[in-house]
Structure formats: C-alpha cells, structure tokens
Design a protein around this motif. Structure first.
Motif, mmCIF file in Angstrom:
data_model
loop_
_atom_site.group_PDB
_atom_site.id
_atom_site.type_symbol
_atom_site.label_atom_id
_atom_site.label_comp_id
_atom_site.label_asym_id
_atom_site.label_seq_id
_atom_site.Cartn_x
_atom_site.Cartn_y
_atom_site.Cartn_z
ATOM 1 N N MET A 84 -11.601 2.296 1.830
ATOM 2 C CA MET A 84 -10.682 1.232 1.419
ATOM 3 C C MET A 84 -10.716 0.097 2.443
ATOM 4 S SD MET A 84 -9.567 2.749 -1.148
ATOM 5 C CE MET A 84 -10.534 4.152 -1.561
ATOM 6 N N TYR A 127 -18.287 -6.983 -8.480
ATOM 7 C CA TYR A 127 -18.072 -5.685 -9.130
ATOM 8 C C TYR A 127 -18.746 -4.577 -8.325
ATOM 9 C CZ TYR A 127 -17.864 -1.946 -12.535
ATOM 10 O OH TYR A 127 -17.596 -0.752 -13.133
ATOM 11 N N ARG A 154 -4.960 1.511 -10.662
ATOM 12 C CA ARG A 154 -4.808 0.090 -10.980
ATOM 13 C C ARG A 154 -6.012 -0.716 -10.526
ATOM 14 N NH1 ARG A 154 0.973 -0.477 -9.903
ATOM 15 N NH2 ARG A 154 0.515 -2.008 -8.314
ATOM 16 N N LYS A 155 -6.670 -0.270 -9.447
ATOM 17 C CA LYS A 155 -7.868 -0.975 -8.992
ATOM 18 C C LYS A 155 -9.042 -0.721 -9.947
ATOM 19 C CE LYS A 155 -7.212 -3.304 -5.125
ATOM 20 N NZ LYS A 155 -7.415 -4.739 -5.000
ATOM 21 N N ILE A 156 -8.960 0.359 -10.695
ATOM 22 C CA ILE A 156 -10.037 0.641 -11.638
ATOM 23 C C ILE A 156 -9.749 0.002 -12.996
ATOM 24 C CG2 ILE A 156 -11.222 2.475 -12.917
ATOM 25 C CD1 ILE A 156 -10.675 4.278 -10.435
ATOM 26 N N PHE A 157 -8.546 0.238 -13.509
ATOM 27 C CA PHE A 157 -8.237 -0.170 -14.878
ATOM 28 C C PHE A 157 -7.535 -1.525 -14.973
ATOM 29 C CE2 PHE A 157 -8.189 4.525 -15.033
ATOM 30 C CZ PHE A 157 -9.193 4.715 -15.968
ATOM 31 N N GLY A 158 -7.159 -2.099 -13.845
ATOM 32 C CA GLY A 158 -6.334 -3.304 -13.918
ATOM 33 C C GLY A 158 -4.928 -2.886 -14.237
ATOM 34 N N PHE A 204 -11.967 -3.828 -0.726
ATOM 35 C CA PHE A 204 -11.078 -3.108 -1.635
ATOM 36 C C PHE A 204 -9.745 -3.836 -1.789
ATOM 37 C CE2 PHE A 204 -7.753 0.054 -2.409
ATOM 38 C CZ PHE A 204 -8.211 0.588 -3.600
ATOM 39 N N LYS A 205 -9.205 -4.276 -0.656
ATOM 40 C CA LYS A 205 -7.896 -4.934 -0.695
ATOM 41 C C LYS A 205 -7.981 -6.307 -1.335
ATOM 42 C CE LYS A 205 -7.050 -3.232 3.640
ATOM 43 N NZ LYS A 205 -7.145 -3.747 4.975
ATOM 44 N N ARG A 206 -9.094 -6.990 -1.119
ATOM 45 C CA ARG A 206 -9.159 -8.397 -1.510
ATOM 46 C C ARG A 206 -9.679 -8.612 -2.923
ATOM 47 N NH1 ARG A 206 -9.254 -8.119 3.796
ATOM 48 N NH2 ARG A 206 -8.483 -9.876 5.014
ATOM 49 N N LEU A 207 -10.394 -7.647 -3.450
ATOM 50 C CA LEU A 207 -10.969 -7.850 -4.776
ATOM 51 C C LEU A 207 -10.043 -7.288 -5.849
ATOM 52 C CD1 LEU A 207 -14.722 -7.002 -4.150
ATOM 53 C CD2 LEU A 207 -13.618 -9.217 -4.221
ATOM 54 N N PRO A 208 -10.056 -7.898 -7.025
ATOM 55 C CA PRO A 208 -9.211 -7.404 -8.113
ATOM 56 C C PRO A 208 -9.783 -6.113 -8.715
ATOM 57 C CG PRO A 208 -10.513 -9.247 -8.856
ATOM 58 C CD PRO A 208 -10.790 -9.095 -7.393
ATOM 59 N N SER A 209 -9.202 -5.686 -9.821
ATOM 60 C CA SER A 209 -9.608 -4.409 -10.416
ATOM 61 C C SER A 209 -11.008 -4.504 -11.011
ATOM 62 C CB SER A 209 -8.617 -4.024 -11.501
ATOM 63 O OG SER A 209 -8.687 -4.945 -12.540
ATOM 64 N N LEU A 210 -11.667 -3.371 -11.111
ATOM 65 C CA LEU A 210 -12.992 -3.312 -11.725
ATOM 66 C C LEU A 210 -12.942 -3.873 -13.138
ATOM 67 C CD1 LEU A 210 -14.209 0.236 -10.663
ATOM 68 C CD2 LEU A 210 -14.912 -1.967 -9.751
ATOM 69 N N TYR A 255 -14.841 8.201 -11.683
ATOM 70 C CA TYR A 255 -14.343 8.214 -10.309
ATOM 71 C C TYR A 255 -13.529 9.475 -10.075
ATOM 72 C CZ TYR A 255 -15.582 3.454 -11.303
ATOM 73 O OH TYR A 255 -16.275 2.355 -11.693
ATOM 74 N N ALA A 279 -16.763 0.423 -2.902
ATOM 75 C CA ALA A 279 -15.580 0.791 -2.109
ATOM 76 C C ALA A 279 -14.849 1.966 -2.752
ATOM 77 C CB ALA A 279 -14.645 -0.401 -1.967
ATOM 78 N N HIS A 328 0.806 -1.230 0.000
ATOM 79 C CA HIS A 328 0.000 0.000 0.000
ATOM 80 C C HIS A 328 0.838 1.278 0.000
ATOM 81 C CE1 HIS A 328 -3.071 -2.808 0.591
ATOM 82 N NE2 HIS A 328 -2.703 -3.114 1.800
ATOM 83 N N TYR A 376 -11.196 11.522 -7.224
ATOM 84 C CA TYR A 376 -10.508 11.574 -5.933
ATOM 85 C C TYR A 376 -9.855 12.934 -5.790
ATOM 86 C CZ TYR A 376 -11.133 6.873 -4.221
ATOM 87 O OH TYR A 376 -11.687 5.723 -3.698
ATOM 88 N N GLU A 436 -4.816 5.727 5.982
ATOM 89 C CA GLU A 436 -5.238 4.349 6.246
ATOM 90 C C GLU A 436 -4.098 3.377 5.976
ATOM 91 O OE1 GLU A 436 -8.899 2.556 4.608
ATOM 92 O OE2 GLU A 436 -9.713 4.565 4.806
ATOM 93 N N GLN A 471 -16.844 -3.823 -5.119
ATOM 94 C CA GLN A 471 -15.595 -3.106 -5.352
ATOM 95 C C GLN A 471 -15.874 -1.679 -5.811
ATOM 96 O OE1 GLN A 471 -12.765 -2.952 -4.436
ATOM 97 N NE2 GLN A 471 -11.240 -3.750 -5.836
ATOM 98 N N GLU A 472 -16.883 -1.515 -6.668
ATOM 99 C CA GLU A 472 -17.177 -0.174 -7.142
ATOM 100 C C GLU A 472 -17.643 0.699 -5.995
ATOM 101 O OE1 GLU A 472 -20.533 1.151 -9.165
ATOM 102 O OE2 GLU A 472 -19.399 2.214 -10.691
#
Lengths: 426, 273
Positions: free
Chosen positions: B161, B149, A175-179, B165-171, A297, B155, A162, A299, A310, B152-153
C-alpha cells in the motif's frame, strides 16, 4: 487569576477493572455535577466519562483544596477508598490541562489514535455542562477552542484516514477495487466475529444481496436472516462464484474451501468482472494462488494485518503534525487567559479611550489657530480629566472583582465591548 | 504568432508542474490551478490555430511543427473534456506533460517549409485531420489510464500500500475511464479515416494507395477494433485491456511519427522540417 485544573484517569494509567468501577453513566454525570458544583472552591465544572477515560475539568481559585474535594467526591460516590485509585490519577493544571483537553478532543490521547467517537462524547459532556450551567466563560472558551482544534486536526492531517481494524481495512480495499460497493453481491462462508463485522460494513455501504454458506445449513439460515440475505448449500458455492463480487470466508476447515481451478473456470463466465476474496480463516480457506488469476484479488488475515499496521504507522506520523496544531492552540489560549487578568485589561481600556480622545482634540485644535498656548493646554487638561472620570467607575468595578463572583465574565465582556483584542485574536 | 506558441507552451508546462505537485502534496488548490492552466492553454491554442488557418487559408497541419502543435492541442482539449465528465484528476500527470513535450518540440522546429498544394485545402481535409487528431489524443489518454491501472493493480496484487495506492482512484474508475476514452477515440478515428478515404477517392481517384501511413493506420485501427470486440463479446477488462491500450498507443505513436521519419509516402509532406 483562576486556575484550570484537570483531574482524571485513562486507559494508560488505569486498568479496565478500575475504570469500570469509577465510570459515570450519563445520569450519574448529571447527579455528580449537581453535587460537586456546591463545592465552594469550584467556579466552573465539566466532567466526562467514556470507556477509556474519566476526567474532571474544573476552574478554581483554590487548586489544592478542590483537587482534594474531587478525590473525596469520587471515593464517596462510588464507595471506594481514595488510595485505591489515587495512583492512577493524573492532575494537570494551567497550560498542561488546556493541552490535555485539546489532545483528548483531537483524539490524540485515544487508545486508537484518530478514532472519531471521542469528539462526539466530549461535545455531549459539554452540552450537559451548559444545560446544567456548570460551565462559565473560561470553560466555554476552552471547549469551543477544543472543538475548533479537533476540526483542524481532522482536516489538516491524515490522522483519521485509513482503516485500523481488520474488517474495515478489507472494506476499504474493496472500494479501491470496485469504486463503489453499492449493489455488489457478497458471499459469506462460515461464521465468525470479524467476518460478520465485515458483512455489516458491506451492508452499510449499500452492498447488494448477501449469500451465506455454512457446513451446517441451519446456521447459514440463521445468519442469512440476520443480514436479510439468502442461505445456500455448501455445494452451491462454486456456482455462486459466477454472481457474487466479494467473498468473505471464515471457516474452521483444514483444507481450502475454494481452489484455483474452481475460480478459473468461472472467470470467463463472469465476463472478467473482478472478484475479491477476503480470507479471515486460519488455516486459510482460499487458495492463495487465486490472487494470480486475472481480475481476482485475495487478501488473507496476515495481508490485512499488514495493511492495518501500515495504516497505524501512517496515523502516528500524522499525529506529529497534529501535536503542532495543538501546541499552537495552547499558546493562543494562554494569551486569551492572560488578557482576563485585571491590570492589562484596565491598561488597554485606558489606552484606547485616551487615544481616541487625544486624536479628536488634536483634530479640533488644528482648525482653531486663534487659540493661544494657554487655551490649548486648558482644553487638553479638560480632555484628560474627562477620560479619567469616564473610566473611574469601570476601573473600580473591575478592580473590586465585579462586586460578586466571577470577574472573568466582566473582563471578557469589557474586552469584547471595547474591542481590545483586535490585534492579538483572529 | 511565435509569442502565442511560447505562451501556450508555458501554460502546459505550468499545468504539468501543477499536476506533479498535486500528485505529491494532494492539495485541491494545486489541482485547480493545474486544470486552469491547461484549460487556458487549450483556449489560447485554439485561437492560435484558428488565426493560422484564417491567415493562410490552409489548415495548419502542413509541417512537423504544426502537426506536433495540433497533437498537443488535441491532447489538451480531450483531457479538459474528460475532466468535465469523469473526475480522474491524476490523469493530468500524463496528459499535461504530453501536451507540453509536444509543444516544446514544436517550438524548437523551424516553421518555414510547408506543403503548398491545392489538394490540402477544403472542409473535408480539415475535418479528416481534426477528427483523427482528437481521436488519437483520446486514445493517448486511454493509454495513460492504462498505465495508472497497471500501477494500482500491482499495488493491490502485491499488497504494497505505497505511494500510488493512496493517490490513485479505484481500479473500476481507471478501467471505465480507459474504456470511455477508447470508445470515443476509436469512433473519431473511424470517422476521420472514412472521410480521408472518401477524400482520397475524390482527389486521387482511389480509396487506398498503400501509402505507409495508411497501412500503419489500418494496423492500429485493427488493434483497437480487436480490443473493443473482445470487451464487448467476452468482457475483456482490467489488466489485459490496459496493456492493449498501451500497445495500441505505441502503434499509434509509430504511425504518427515513425512512419513519417523512417518511411515515405504522400502523408510525409506534412511532417517536413
């Protein structure tokens, strides 16, 4: 028994003004160890200097003498009086010194807990020490253990997970959005350290084209050149929303740069591909209501600060686990260090040879029923005498400190040669 | 046969436990064990179905016990197949319990009464049933991906977070998985339906007889067709696609169970108990 002594100062004990006065560049480190190694009390030596710490790690039989010598050396080398830095120094010995080295290598003592650079810096310093041959059997073992502990801490705890910087936290969210961020197009609006850092992170993640918009077109061109991107006019931003995926905004504007309606009109044309706005400006550039649009999204700086806080808390929680790993390693190291004491090694060696001889004699005698009690006793006596004679010279050698210099080396060799540590180690 | 049924159920249950433990602890060994369990379960389950088929000459989808068991088999098989292509480990939290629950229900139902009509034999009927079940299982997985999905969305949008959030992959991965599952599921469902229609024409002389199951399947099929159409034409994705996948699965569940329990028709025989 030689003692491990660690003397140094770090970001917690010394202000940056003092640290920069006392720092050693890498060339100076080499020169410094060359001078300090001549100090008669110092058997092994390694010194490392980073922006947050300057530490001397030494193995010695004469602790107080060596501590004084090291202080005098620092004063002479940097031309600064001892009282000026004496208060900032910490001096650890024995287990405390070992624990300190382990904690430093595992990044538990860092300003930002879990930051990865420190391990590389320690490794670098250690290789310098080995090249100069100022490290010996104890420091070699200590540092290898430290690297091992650091690796364990990194793999078994989440201490390095993190992001803990605003710009990197934004990238992690991306990266959590787009992979993958590979090939994703970004638009930088305005300029600023954090925003530019975020774009650099994006480029490192193989992001696609970077567009740059600025009120002053000249500035846009200059930044675009730096990132290998394309400058666009401020009026073109709305149109650009159709192609880009990530928008980093950091302008001094008092009114929002991008409004909800501007984005809403583009979503369908983008075929609902996600849009990620990173708003670093205060006052904000991006209308926060955009976050409620679908697949979009937003931020802002406070959100990102919240994420970072966090993450820091998370790292501190993980640090507790890491401390346990370090404690364990300190105990193991202490056990090894004790084994370098002469008496236990001689006892262990004697026991091992005695055991082997006795077992063999017993096996042989079993098959010789014709021998009477007297013969048996004679053979046993012969076995004991043989063991004593074989072990006589090695025992004398070890007790006399190996004639010259470092006994620890010979003790270590003996323990390895006869595999005396089978049970206690590994 | 009953022992096999119990063993398979235990495999799915163990796998469910493994996936839940993995969700909390995030240890790779747990995930491997869980995947191993569900794969072993699916293999044994295949053996069980083939044995039942060979034993009676009827494809074992003739009462509620067999149908539920077949549904569990389809879910397990399509999940294992999905794991080979896309690495969405956490979906096991959805798939394994689904298979386990279906099996638990199946093992508590009596296996006695079966529909015994010559109409229910033959290659095309087997094909019809297997294609539709596998397709429905893929659509179930799509709904699972849709739930993940949405979590995660939420979150990311709410900027919390937390646990997921930590455990699921990307959207993007969740969306892509859902989409692949829907494409595969819809294709299989369509093929299965067409074969069913043709078979109906062969045995009853008409394609469509307004049987409630047929009607509801038609509705479900239209739902998914609409979802795919929107995706292809205007790029429907993300939240709306996820919600549609879940709604579609609701319709599917009703078609699968509700219709048989509350309405009657010529498909009703297969779910007698």
């Amino acid at each position: 028994m030689p003692d491990i002594v660690l003397l140094g100062l770090n970001h917690k004990t010394a202000p940056v003004e003092l640290r920069e006065c006392l720092a050693f560049s890498s060339d100076e480190t080499v020169a410094a160890s060359d001078i300090l190694r001549k100090e008669p009390g110092i058997r092994e030596l390694m010194l490392y200097s980073t922006c947050n710490r300057i530490e001397f790690l030494m193995v010695t039989d004469r602790r107080d003498e060596v501590v004084g010598a090291a202080k005098r050396f620092i004063a002479d080398f940097h031309g600064i009086a001892v009282p000026q830095f004496d208060r900032a120094l910490y001096i650890n010995t024995g287990d405390e010194a070992v624990r300190h080295v382990f904690r430093v290598a595992s990044s538990l003592d860092s300003m930002m807990v879990g930051e990865p650079q420190i391990l590389g810096q320690i490794k670098e310093a250690y290789f310098t020490a080995t090249r100069q041959k100022t490290s010996g059997v104890i420091l070699n073992r200590l540092l290898h253990r430290a690297f091992f502990v650091a690796k364990r801490v990194r793999t078994e705890t989440g201490i390095g997970d993190h992001a803990v910087s605003i710009s990197y936290a934004a990238i992690e969210l991306g990266r959590k959005i787009f992979g993958s961020l590979e090939g994703k197009k970004a638009l930088l609006i305005g300029a600023g350290e954090m925003a530019e850092l975020a774009v650099e992170h994006l480029l490192r993640q193989k992001a696609g084209e970077i567009l740059v918009a600025n009120r002053t077109f000249e500035n846009a061109v200059a930044l675009a050149d730096r990132f290998g991107g394309k400058a666009i006019a401020f009026e073109e931003i709305t149109g650009a929303l159709e192609q880009v995926d990530i928008i980093v905004s950091s302008t001094g504007s008092s009114k929002p740069i991008i409004t909800r309606d501007q984005v809403r009109g583009r979503i369908r044309r983008r075929r609902n591909r996600p849009l990620f706005f990173i708003d670093i400006a205060v006052p904000r550039d991006i209308d926060p209501r955009i976050n409620r649009l679908t697949n979009t999204y937003v931020y802002d700086i406070d959100d990102l600060k919240g994420v970072v806080e966090e993450n820091i808390e998370e790292r501190n929680r993980e640090a507790v686990k890491a401390e346990r790993i370090v404690d364990e390693a300190v105990v193991h190291f202490r056990r090894w260090l004790d084994s370098l004491d002469v008496t236990p090694t001689i006892v262990a060696l004697r026991e091992k040879v005695q055991r082997i001889a006795a077992a063999e004699i017993e096996k042989t005698l079993k098959g010789m029923g014709h021998l009477d009690e007297k013969d048996r006793r004679a053979i046993t006596r012969m076995q004991e005498a043989t063991v004593n004679k074989i072990l006589h010279d090695p025992t004398i050698f070890l007790k006399r400190n190996g004639c010259h210099g470092d006994n620890a080396v010979y003790l270590d060799v003996v323990r390895k040669l006869f595999r005396l540590d089978e049970r206690s180690e590994n | 046969m009953h022992y096999l049924l119990i063993t398979v159920t235990i495999c799915y249950l163990l796998s469910s436990a493994g996936y839940f433990a993995y969700l909390f602890v995030q240890h790779r060994t747990l995930y491997r064990v869980a995947l191993g369990c569900i794969a072993a379960g699916a293999l044994l389950h295949t053996v069980m179905i083939v044995a039942a088929f060979a034993g009676s000459g009827y494809f074992p989808a003739r009462n509620l016990q067999q149908t539920l068991s077949l549904a569990a088999w389809a879910v397990a098989c399509s999940f294992v197949a999905l794991q080979l292509r896309l690495q969405l480990k956490v979906l096991g939290v959805f798939a394994a319990p689904l298979a386990a629950v279906a099996m638990l229900a199946a093992s508590h139902l009596p296996g006695g009464a079966v529909a015994n009509e010559p109409v229910l034999r033959g290659f095309w009927l087997t094909f019809h049933v297997v294609a539709i079940f596998l397709g429905e299982a893929a659509l179930a997985l799509a709904a699972g991906a849709g739930v993940l999905y949405l979590l995660q969305e939420h979150a990311i949008k709410a900027k919390k977070m937390g646990f997921f959030f930590k455990r699921l992959p990307s959207l993007d991965l969740l969306d892509a998985t859902g989409y692949s599952c829907i494409v595969a599921g819809f294709t299989l469902l369509t093929v299965g339906l067409v074969v069913g229609l043709v078979y109906a024409k062969m045995v009853w002389g008409r394609f469509w007889s307004w049987d409630p199951k047929e009607v509801w399947t038609g509705i479900t099929w239209l739902l998914y067709a609409a979802l795919l159409h929107e995706r292809l034409v205007v790029g429907w994705r993300g939240r709306r696609a996820a919600i549609m996948a879940i709604v579609g699965f609701g319709a599917l569940l009703f078609t699968f169970l509700g219709v048989n329990l509350f309405l009657s028709g010529h498909h009703g025989d297969f779910t007698k108990w």
